[in-house]
Every structure is written in structure tokens, then in C-alpha cells.
Scaffold this active site. Sequence first.
Site, PDB file in Angstrom:
ATOM      1  NE  ARG A 135      -2.508   0.719   3.714  1.00 42.53           N
ATOM      2  CZ  ARG A 135      -3.358   0.547   4.848  1.00 42.53           C
ATOM      3  NH1 ARG A 135      -4.310   0.076   4.736  1.00 42.53           N
ATOM      4  NH2 ARG A 135      -2.876   0.945   5.948  1.00 42.53           N
ATOM      5  CG  HIS A 174      -0.186  -1.440   8.364  1.00 47.21           C
ATOM      6  ND1 HIS A 174      -0.612  -1.144   9.774  1.00 47.21           N
ATOM      7  CD2 HIS A 174      -1.410  -1.592   7.854  1.00 47.21           C
ATOM      8  CE1 HIS A 174      -1.819  -1.306   9.963  1.00 47.21           C
ATOM      9  NE2 HIS A 174      -2.449  -1.607   8.559  1.00 47.21           N
ATOM     10  NE  ARG A 230       0.721   1.725  13.133  1.00 44.06           N
ATOM     11  CZ  ARG A 230       1.802   1.173  12.648  1.00 44.06           C
ATOM     12  NH1 ARG A 230       2.851   1.295  12.596  1.00 44.06           N
ATOM     13  NH2 ARG A 230       1.224  -0.039  11.623  1.00 44.06           N
ATOM     14  CE1 TYR A 275     -40.479   1.839  -1.324  1.00 39.33           C
ATOM     15  CE2 TYR A 275     -38.545   1.363   0.542  1.00 39.33           C
ATOM     16  CZ  TYR A 275     -39.620   2.241  -0.226  1.00 39.33           C
ATOM     17  OH  TYR A 275     -39.822   3.570  -0.030  1.00 39.33           O
ATOM     18  CG  MET A 323     -32.888   6.133   3.302  1.00 33.36           C
ATOM     19  SD  MET A 323     -33.107   7.756   2.188  1.00 33.36           S
ATOM     20  CE  MET A 323     -32.593   7.110   0.744  1.00 33.36           C
ATOM     21  CG  ASP A 324     -35.630   7.367   6.407  1.00 36.59           C
ATOM     22  OD1 ASP A 324     -34.414   7.709   6.226  1.00 36.59           O
ATOM     23  OD2 ASP A 324     -36.581   7.499   5.463  1.00 36.59           O
TER      24      ASP A 324
END
Length: 383
Positions: A135, A174, A230, A275, A323-324
Site C-alpha cells: 500500500r 504495517h 498503534r 418494498y 432508508m430510514d
Amino acid sequence: MEAHSVWAEIDLQAIAHNLGEIRRLVAPQTEIMAVVKADGYGHGALQVARTALEHGATRLAVARGDEALSLREAGIDAPILVFGGVPAGQLQRLIGYDLTFTIFSRTMAETLSAAALQAGRALSVHLKVDTGMGRLGFNRDPLALDDRPERRIQREILAVAAMPGLELEGIYTHFASADASDKTFAHWQFRLFMELLEMLSRDGLHFPLRHAANSAAILDLPDAHLDLVRAGIMLYGLSPTSDRGRPDIDLRPAMQFKTRISQIKEVPAGFPVSYGSSYRTMQSTRLATVSVGYADGLNRLLSSRVNMLVKGVRVPVVGRICMDQSVLDVGAVPGVRCGDEVVVFGRQGAAELPVGELAALLDTINYEIVSTLTARVPRIYPG
Ligand SMILES: *Cc1c(COP(=O)(O)O)cnc(C)c1O
């Protein structure tokens, strides 16, 4: 919490406790860096940073310049390491904030050196070495173990060390798979890193802070603790591996995700839900609509697959997650009322629904679940 229809409850005492467990694992002289990128893995970077610094962490880390800036602007004055790259256009804005930048290429070092000279101040930096993560980092080719004297990485790092305006405080790498049960590759990466440090020290380059360990290595690779560890996921009380991890280490999950019932209805068998009417009730039952949906971070792929806790009992989500909102079948639980608290993950009474369970259903990791709760979910800090 009475005021919310969906919220994430964050236990900062759990964070403090987890930091204590990390402290128990590392040598007294090893510093602990609290990794608070991605808004503290979704837990609230500022609150986590304050708690961690009060309980023994000496440094913080974030992924982006903006994340570091918000912490500074909120009054955090501990050292902050920025893991990622900083776009040249952002550097001017960041340079006055006493941040620690990661240097992973010679070009980037040149940019930072020039910026430091222009600003008339030295910049503290950590060099990043790629030993097999593939990376970011100066490339320490994991496949080239032969001992060629003119190793490119050595030349590059020496060139960076000679640049004015840069204070080389640290060097790090890392691990790609410190969480795997087979540690062969992690040991290999660590060996490459230590060899490089050895070569650089023969050239007279010494770094006050050499670091490599993420949570998995804090738990399982004590040799890799070096000068600093870390700590990310374990600070939040979650395991870096999918199994239970080390039974002698007590990690307490700091986040619970909760919502509330907004409506209950008695329905007959064959009643279509949500839905696409993808779900129909098998028998007459009671449905509870709850205020949590995919725009809160409840992945739609969990539709008709995941459970939630109501009155300490597991109940299934039925039909598509919207969605909610989502719908639960609470027919098996007596006495459920509108307004009752529902746990998406966390604890309720004696029942527990760990975040790892959602992660497993989605074929992903606990990191992704907690860090993708969206901004509209209020983070609540009881106590
Ligand atoms: C995110 C990150 C960490 C923390 O990893 P955990 O597995 O959450 O402990 C450490 N180092 C770097 C470079 C990271 O990007």
C-alpha cells in the site's frame, strides 16, 4: 436518549478499560498511539481521543489531514500522526498545526521539505516502509532478500534524511496479516523491517520511534511492539480476528447501536412487508416498525437476515430494510410497546448481539460495521 429514535451509545469507560488492557500487554517504556481515524472508528474521534489521552495514550493517529485539523481545532494538543498522504494543495493549510506527517516517497519528502523551509519551521515526520502490505511506503521489496549493497530504499531514505526542514522522529511499517493464525508472513515483514533499521543504523540513522504493531500484533506479536504500538480496533473493545481472540484479555465493546419502535400492528398470515413485498408473514403475528435503515448504516443486504433485541429477546428483521426504517416480527415477545428500545447490536438484559454477528452475515469485518454508521446517527455518551 429518550429524545432519539436511533442512536449509538458509546461507553467511554470501556475505552479507558481497553486502554488499560493494552497497557498490560506492552512494556512500560512502549508508547501507545490511539488510532482515531474515521471519526474514531465511528465512536467520535474527539471523545475517544480525550479519553485515550487521559488514560495513558501519549499520541494519536488519523488517516487524513482534515481529521487531524478537527482534533487540533477542538483543542487537542497531543502529537497527531497523519497516516495517509496529504495533497499538496492542503499542505499550506495544515502546516501551522504542528502535525506529524508520514513520508512514503522521495517526491513527498521534497514537497514537505520545501514547505517546511517556506514556513520557516521544521516538520516532524515518520517514514513509512512497505514490507509487504503493498500500500503506502518506501518499497522494501518483500521478495528481494539478497543483500545487495546499493539497495534503493537505503539510498532513498538517506536522501530524505539529508533534506532540510524535516525532523525524522519515527519510522514504521504495517502488517498485512498479523490477524491471521499463521504468522509466517507477519514474521517475514517484521524481519525485513528490522533488517532495514539495522542497515540504516550502520549509516548513522537512528529513529526515536520505531513502530509496527496494530491491534493484532499488540495481541500476538510482542517482539513487534518496539517503541510504540498503534492501537485501533481493540481500543474500541473489538477483536481484530473473527474468533474470540485471547481469553486472558478482556476487551469491552464500547459501542451499542439502538433504535426505538415507532408503530406496532397485528397482522394476518400472508401479510406483505416492505418494498417489493419480498416477505410475507407465515402466520398471524405482530409487526414492529423501528427507526433504523440503511442511511443510518444498517446495510440493506441484512434484509430478512439479521436479528435485533427487543425486551432481551432476539427477533428477526422481516422484509427489506428501507432508508430510514425496518420491520421486526415481534409476535413471539409478549408486552412489546410502541416506544420500546431496540438493540441493533449491543446488550439488552442478559442477551447480547455482538457487532461481529452482523459482520459475519455481510462477509465483512467488525471494523466496517462500526465505522460506517452514518453522521445522522447521534453519538450519545452516557455518564
Ligand atoms: C488503521 C491503522 C492501524 C490500526 O489498526 P487496528 O487493526 O485497528 O489496530 C494501525 N496502523 C495503521 C497504519 C493503520 O492504518
